[in-house]
Design an enzyme around this catalytic site. Structure first.
Site, short mmCIF file in Angstrom:
data_model
loop_
_atom_site.label_atom_id
_atom_site.label_comp_id
_atom_site.label_asym_id
_atom_site.label_seq_id
_atom_site.Cartn_x
_atom_site.Cartn_y
_atom_site.Cartn_z
N CYS A 43 40.33 45.25 -35.76
CA CYS A 43 39.76 44.34 -36.77
C CYS A 43 38.92 43.29 -36.08
CB CYS A 43 40.90 43.68 -37.53
SG CYS A 43 41.74 42.44 -36.54
N HIS B 38 60.31 28.60 -33.83
CA HIS B 38 58.99 28.45 -33.23
C HIS B 38 58.44 29.75 -32.66
CE1 HIS B 38 60.04 23.91 -32.80
NE2 HIS B 38 59.74 24.25 -34.02
C1 BV8 Z 1 54.20 21.44 -38.68
C2 BV8 Z 1 56.27 26.79 -29.64
C3 BV8 Z 1 53.09 21.46 -40.83
C4 BV8 Z 1 55.05 26.79 -28.77
C5 BV8 Z 1 56.68 24.49 -30.34
C6 BV8 Z 1 56.83 14.40 -38.64
C7 BV8 Z 1 56.89 13.34 -37.78
C8 BV8 Z 1 56.10 13.37 -36.59
C9 BV8 Z 1 55.29 14.46 -36.26
C10 BV8 Z 1 55.26 15.50 -37.12
C11 BV8 Z 1 56.01 15.47 -38.30
N1 BV8 Z 1 55.78 16.63 -38.92
C12 BV8 Z 1 54.90 17.38 -38.20
C13 BV8 Z 1 54.58 16.72 -37.10
C14 BV8 Z 1 53.70 17.19 -36.06
C15 BV8 Z 1 54.41 18.03 -35.01
C16 BV8 Z 1 55.42 17.24 -34.22
O1 BV8 Z 1 56.60 17.24 -34.47
N2 BV8 Z 1 54.90 16.57 -33.18
C17 BV8 Z 1 55.80 15.83 -32.27
C18 BV8 Z 1 55.33 16.08 -30.84
C19 BV8 Z 1 55.81 14.37 -32.60
N3 BV8 Z 1 55.06 19.19 -35.59
C20 BV8 Z 1 54.31 20.29 -35.82
O2 BV8 Z 1 53.12 20.36 -35.57
C21 BV8 Z 1 55.03 21.49 -36.42
N4 BV8 Z 1 54.25 22.05 -37.49
O3 BV8 Z 1 54.82 20.42 -38.92
O4 BV8 Z 1 53.35 22.08 -39.58
C22 BV8 Z 1 52.30 20.26 -40.53
C23 BV8 Z 1 51.20 20.42 -39.73
C24 BV8 Z 1 50.46 19.26 -39.43
C25 BV8 Z 1 50.85 17.99 -39.85
C26 BV8 Z 1 51.97 17.88 -40.68
C27 BV8 Z 1 52.72 19.02 -41.00
C28 BV8 Z 1 55.15 22.63 -35.38
C29 BV8 Z 1 56.10 22.25 -34.31
C30 BV8 Z 1 56.36 23.47 -33.39
C31 BV8 Z 1 55.42 23.51 -32.24
N5 BV8 Z 1 55.79 24.58 -31.30
N6 BV8 Z 1 56.99 25.51 -29.51
C32 BV8 Z 1 55.39 26.70 -27.31
O5 BV8 Z 1 56.58 26.69 -26.95
O6 BV8 Z 1 54.43 26.69 -26.52
S1 BV8 Z 1 57.51 22.99 -30.15
C33 BV8 Z 1 58.14 23.03 -28.55
O7 BV8 Z 1 58.32 21.68 -28.20
C34 BV8 Z 1 59.50 23.64 -28.40
O8 BV8 Z 1 59.65 24.78 -29.19
C35 BV8 Z 1 60.40 22.52 -28.87
O9 BV8 Z 1 60.50 22.52 -30.25
C36 BV8 Z 1 59.61 21.29 -28.50
C37 BV8 Z 1 60.20 20.69 -27.29
O10 BV8 Z 1 61.34 20.03 -27.73
P1 BV8 Z 1 62.75 20.33 -27.00
O11 BV8 Z 1 63.08 21.76 -27.13
O12 BV8 Z 1 63.68 19.33 -27.55
O13 BV8 Z 1 62.41 20.08 -25.47
P2 BV8 Z 1 62.05 18.72 -24.74
O14 BV8 Z 1 61.43 19.09 -23.48
O15 BV8 Z 1 61.32 17.79 -25.66
O16 BV8 Z 1 63.46 18.05 -24.47
C38 BV8 Z 1 64.38 18.73 -23.66
C39 BV8 Z 1 65.68 17.95 -23.78
O17 BV8 Z 1 66.66 18.63 -23.01
C40 BV8 Z 1 65.56 16.53 -23.21
O18 BV8 Z 1 66.10 15.62 -24.17
C41 BV8 Z 1 66.40 16.57 -21.93
O19 BV8 Z 1 67.09 15.37 -21.71
C42 BV8 Z 1 67.38 17.69 -22.25
N7 BV8 Z 1 67.90 18.40 -21.09
C43 BV8 Z 1 67.32 18.57 -19.88
N8 BV8 Z 1 68.12 19.35 -19.07
C44 BV8 Z 1 69.21 19.68 -19.83
C45 BV8 Z 1 69.06 19.08 -21.12
N9 BV8 Z 1 69.97 19.24 -22.09
C46 BV8 Z 1 71.08 19.98 -21.79
N10 BV8 Z 1 71.28 20.59 -20.59
C47 BV8 Z 1 70.39 20.46 -19.59
N11 BV8 Z 1 70.61 21.06 -18.42
#
Ligand code: BV8
Length: 276
Positions: A176, A136
């Site tokens: 640009c 990402h």
């Molecule tokens: C794309 C950079 C082509 C920016 C990020 C299929 C199904 C459903 C949806 C989609 C799909 N395909 C595409 C989509 C849409 C979308 C998507 O997935 N939406 C989700 C919300 C449903 N994906 C996209 O848009 C991707 N692009 O597919 O392009 C396309 C386009 C359009 C339509 C179709 C296809 C781009 C995705 C990347 C976006 N950019 N980051 C920024 O950071 O600002 S994503 C960003 O959020 C992070 O990088 C990371 O990936 C994500 C967060 O997830 P996690 O890292 O898992 O963090 P989260 O907070 O969710 O969870 C933390 C976990 O840690 C928790 O479970 C918690 O319990 C745990 N935890 C807490 N403390 C601890 C711990 N674990 C261990 N130790 C601890 N101490």
């Protein structure tokens, strides 16, 4: 975390594994003081309570996913730029934690290893991980949204803290006329093809996949766990909270990565040092 005891069957699989992949998410950086997207104390919660101290916009409520989009950048460039500037500053001031350092050791534990991170905070790289793809992007760089020129985010924010700076040639000539944006992948944007290809190939060929600190809700990153399961790999999950893949994991450590990852790494190192 006391010494991790692995059952014989799992220990045998970890001893035999030759191609390992680790998928990391925001939870791995939580103990470095960086908010996750979801979950307690996350970027989402911060914005709901305080109207986002980061952007200084009292009106702003809603999910980080809404700020992390091209639409938001073109609708409210300043707000998005200030949010990333704040996240960049927080990440730059943070330090890798024991989870990052433990994962850096996996490169020497397995003949073939790849760390696939969703994190944009560069803490894995700062902990010494080299066999890594950042799916990402990174907060450490800004990129012109027109000509693709890159520059350090720190320099870009110093030059223009409140609004995304225009793309001008160093020394003041007109560039640009594009605008710099954080060098991250926004929702709705495709991932860097080479990184995704490398990660997908590794997941399809691995015999061990670790999913650490990820809610496994964002695609295509989360799809790598499915790919590894379909390839018959042993899947280990580290997350205090359950995820959609918890029931498929061969080992689940419901604990913070900062304690669970060093313990797991120790257990793997000792079971791999045992011959026969
Ligand atoms: C794309 C950079 C082509 C920016 C990020 C299929 C199904 C459903 C949806 C989609 C799909 N395909 C595409 C989509 C849409 C979308 C998507 O997935 N939406 C989700 C919300 C449903 N994906 C996209 O848009 C991707 N692009 O597919 O392009 C396309 C386009 C359009 C339509 C179709 C296809 C781009 C995705 C990347 C976006 N950019 N980051 C920024 O950071 O600002 S994503 C960003 O959020 C992070 O990088 C990371 O990936 C994500 C967060 O997830 P996690 O890292 O898992 O963090 P989260 O907070 O969710 O969870 C933390 C976990 O840690 C928790 O479970 C918690 O319990 C745990 N935890 C807490 N403390 C601890 C711990 N674990 C261990 N130790 C601890 N101490």
């Amino acid at each position: 975390m006391e010494e991790l005891r692995l059952d014989a069957q799992l220990a045998a699989r970890l001893r035999r594994a030759t191609r390992a992949v680790a998928l990391s998410g925001a939870g791995v950086s939580k103990e470095s003081g960086l908010g996750t997207f979801r979950g307690a104390g996350g970027l989402w919660e911060d914005r709901r309570q305080t109207g986002s101290a980061a952007t200084g916009d009292r009106r702003s409520r809603g999910r980080p996913e809404e700020l992390a989009t091209p639409e938001a950048f073109y609708r409210t460039p300043g707000k998005v730029w200030r949010w990333y500037a704040a996240r960049y500053a927080t990440a730059a001031a943070a330090a890798p934690n024991p989870a990052h350092h433990a994962l850096a050791r996996w490169e020497s534990l397995f003949p073939s290893f790849l760390l696939v991170t969703q994190n944009v905070d560069d803490l894995h790289q700062r902990a010494g991980s080299r066999r890594l793809v950042a799916l990402h992007g990174t907060l450490a760089e800004a990129v012109c949204d027109s000509c693709g020129r890159r520059r350090p985010m720190g320099e870009a924010v110093a030059a223009s803290p409140a609004e995304p700076p225009e793309c001008s040639v160093p020394g003041g000539g007109t560039g640009c006329r594009g605008r710099f944006r954080p060098a991250v992948v926004w929702f709705g944007e495709s991932l860097p093809a080479a990184a995704l290809e490398t990660a997908s190939r590794a997941a399809a060929a691995c015999d061990l996949l670790l999913a650490a600190g990820t809610s496994a809700l964002v695609y295509p990153a989360a799809g790598l766990i499915e790919t590894a399961l379909r390839a018959g790999a042993c899947v280990v999950e580290i997350n205090p909270e359950p995820t959609p893949f918890s029931r498929f994991a061969h080992l689940r450590l419901a604990a913070p990565a900062g304690t669970a990852l060093p313990a797991l790494t120790e257990a793997i190192a000792s079971c791999r040092s045992m011959t026969g």
